[in-house]
Design a protein around this motif. Sequence first.
Motif, PDB file in Angstrom:
ATOM      1  N   THR A 120       0.728  -1.167   0.168  1.00  0.00           N
ATOM      2  CA  THR A 120      -0.031   0.045  -0.063  1.00  0.00           C
ATOM      3  C   THR A 120       1.037   1.453   0.083  1.00  0.00           C
ATOM      4  O   THR A 120       0.475   2.194  -0.936  1.00  0.00           O
ATOM      5  CB  THR A 120      -1.090   0.001   1.253  1.00  0.00           C
ATOM      6  N   ALA A 121       1.985   1.350   0.831  1.00  0.00           N
ATOM      7  CA  ALA A 121       2.841   2.468   0.858  1.00  0.00           C
ATOM      8  C   ALA A 121       3.403   2.852  -0.460  1.00  0.00           C
ATOM      9  O   ALA A 121       3.630   3.615  -0.907  1.00  0.00           O
ATOM     10  CB  ALA A 121       4.116   2.006   1.977  1.00  0.00           C
ATOM     11  N   ALA A 122       4.029   1.525  -1.236  1.00  0.00           N
ATOM     12  CA  ALA A 122       4.467   1.732  -2.675  1.00  0.00           C
ATOM     13  C   ALA A 122       3.649   2.073  -3.442  1.00  0.00           C
ATOM     14  O   ALA A 122       3.655   3.034  -4.189  1.00  0.00           O
ATOM     15  CB  ALA A 122       4.938   0.045  -3.003  1.00  0.00           C
ATOM     16  N   ALA A 123       2.049   1.842  -3.492  1.00  0.00           N
ATOM     17  CA  ALA A 123       1.109   2.268  -4.376  1.00  0.00           C
ATOM     18  C   ALA A 123       1.014   3.655  -4.005  1.00  0.00           C
ATOM     19  O   ALA A 123       0.736   4.486  -5.048  1.00  0.00           O
ATOM     20  CB  ALA A 123      -0.111   1.362  -4.111  1.00  0.00           C
ATOM     21  N   TYR A 124       0.725   4.310  -2.809  1.00  0.00           N
ATOM     22  CA  TYR A 124       0.597   5.666  -2.343  1.00  0.00           C
ATOM     23  C   TYR A 124       1.726   6.376  -2.869  1.00  0.00           C
ATOM     24  O   TYR A 124       1.549   7.514  -3.086  1.00  0.00           O
ATOM     25  CB  TYR A 124       0.472   5.560  -0.997  1.00  0.00           C
ATOM     26  N   SER A 125       3.218   5.816  -2.937  1.00  0.00           N
ATOM     27  CA  SER A 125       4.070   6.932  -3.330  1.00  0.00           C
ATOM     28  C   SER A 125       4.208   6.863  -4.805  1.00  0.00           C
ATOM     29  O   SER A 125       4.762   7.955  -5.358  1.00  0.00           O
ATOM     30  CB  SER A 125       5.474   5.973  -2.743  1.00  0.00           C
ATOM     31  N   MET A 126       3.310   6.160  -5.428  1.00  0.00           N
ATOM     32  CA  MET A 126       3.197   6.624  -6.919  1.00  0.00           C
ATOM     33  C   MET A 126       2.338   8.003  -6.942  1.00  0.00           C
ATOM     34  O   MET A 126       2.739   8.475  -8.233  1.00  0.00           O
ATOM     35  CB  MET A 126       2.274   5.711  -7.690  1.00  0.00           C
ATOM     36  N   VAL A 127       1.679   8.269  -6.036  1.00  0.00           N
ATOM     37  CA  VAL A 127       1.061   9.896  -6.029  1.00  0.00           C
ATOM     38  C   VAL A 127       2.010  10.794  -6.225  1.00  0.00           C
ATOM     39  O   VAL A 127       2.243  11.525  -7.182  1.00  0.00           O
ATOM     40  CB  VAL A 127       0.063   9.976  -4.903  1.00  0.00           C
TER      41      VAL A 127
END
Lengths: 279, 265
Positions: free
Chosen positions: B237-244
């Motif tokens: 989830t952190a990785a996905a959020y860092s795409m923002v």
Amino acid sequence: MVESRLTRWLLRAGTGLTLVFIYGPLLVIGLYAFNRNVTQKWPIEEYSTRWFSVAFNDDGVREALTLSILAALGATAIALVLGTLASLAVARYQFFGREVITFAVVLPIALPGIVTGLALQATIVDVLGPIGVSFGLATIIVGHATFCVVVVYNNVIARIRRTSGALDEASADLGADYWQTTRYVMFPQMRTALLAGGLLAFALSFDEVVVTIFTSGAQQTLPIWIFATLARPAQLPIVNVVALFLVVASIIPVYIAQRLAGGGGPDEERAPTIPTAAP
Amino acid sequence: MLALPLAWLVIVYFGSLFVLLLSAFWDTDPFTAEIVHTFTLENFQKIIETQVYRDVAWRTIQMAVFVTIADIVLAFPIAYYMARVASRRRRNLLVVAVLLPLWANYLVKAYAWRTILSEGGVINCALEPFGLSFDGYSTVGLWLVFTYLWLPFMILPVYAGLERIPASLLEASADLGGRSFTTFRRVILPLAFPAVVAGSIFTFSLTLGDYIAPGLITSEQFIGTVIYNIRGQALPTAAAYSMVPIVVVIAYLLVARKLKAFESL
């Protein structure tokens, strides 16, 4: 000149205020290092140097300082080798577009440090973990070197661009081979740029915290020691001393590097050095 | 030999980014919080659909915009003074004076502000005689801290940009009847604009991903603090959020390139 007397006066005042804004907080933290009390109240009631000896004899601080120095030396060494090679390559050969280079160099600068940190952590856990590499000095050095390379590269390439290509050609005409030209013609011109780049890389690594938190595991560099110790109010006087030390320790090499980077004569414009990695 | 540094950058930096991107598609075991290597889009779905993630992203982008504006306003007078008014000697001195604090430890600067903004700190001590107080550990306090932290990153490019404007252009504008303000608005500002955009790359993107200053100053959540806090239990989830921030920064860079900002870096 179009500026009126009033405008100039206002600009001078604005400049002064901005300088106060920039230096005020550093001054405050410097004063707090001499605060005798444990509580961080302003104004400081009693000044003393007692926390300096406490900090100096603190085991945690000493271990963190050692690790910081080792990491900075390792990262600087890698950055010097790779950064110099990269700048020589770009300066001597036209091998791909300027646009691509700027974008590739700017991207690591512009992407938030937490992304770089998280990416390195994911790599260490997923890719390096299975082959037996775990968090520690090596992973800290690799993480730091990634952005220290850019600092060395910037310094050396700026110097190469300023030196005349005619010297290279003259050396070749006189029968020197590639290595002789590099050794006897290029290197002496690049020497101070290398030193400046190395100092900046050292300062950058020594100060780094955003990425290091992700790559250091249980180990603590000096900035990470501060970060971890902030949660303990009783230790804050020691933190203040270490903080003052860190500010001084990073300002001195940068000041020297700035003087070296100018090179050739006092009149030459000195390009301001921006740390090209997110702090 | 030449491939060595490039290989380093590609493998360590871009390789890691690729690993991060990959891990955004991995599943997490709901019981053990272990990463399960099966492909899923759930992480992205969660980030898009959960109100909190959207709010935090929006709040962070707003903060980055306000910090950038404040830095532009603060940077212009000093940069202008350095470029056009100060003597050569004083100018070099000022460049060093702006540069040195930029390199001073960032954590130390954030910590200094934490002390300054505290209840018994410098600011509240100064306000006390007037019967005022300031809640420093707030969004406004954080805005102040960010503005402080990234200010030198704005001053230096703007200074360089203003310095490059030939004096003859300003004289020409004056000869043609342009008053000081007209010259400033019609000649200086347009020519300095790419440099301002170059500076804003730093102020904007550094604010966008920072997690240390927000953590030290306020309990309000920002993109960086959310990624930092959830990375332990939910790395995907952190990785996905860092795409923002990655997407926002790349979009910003593309716009900046259109505005010719890269030549001012």
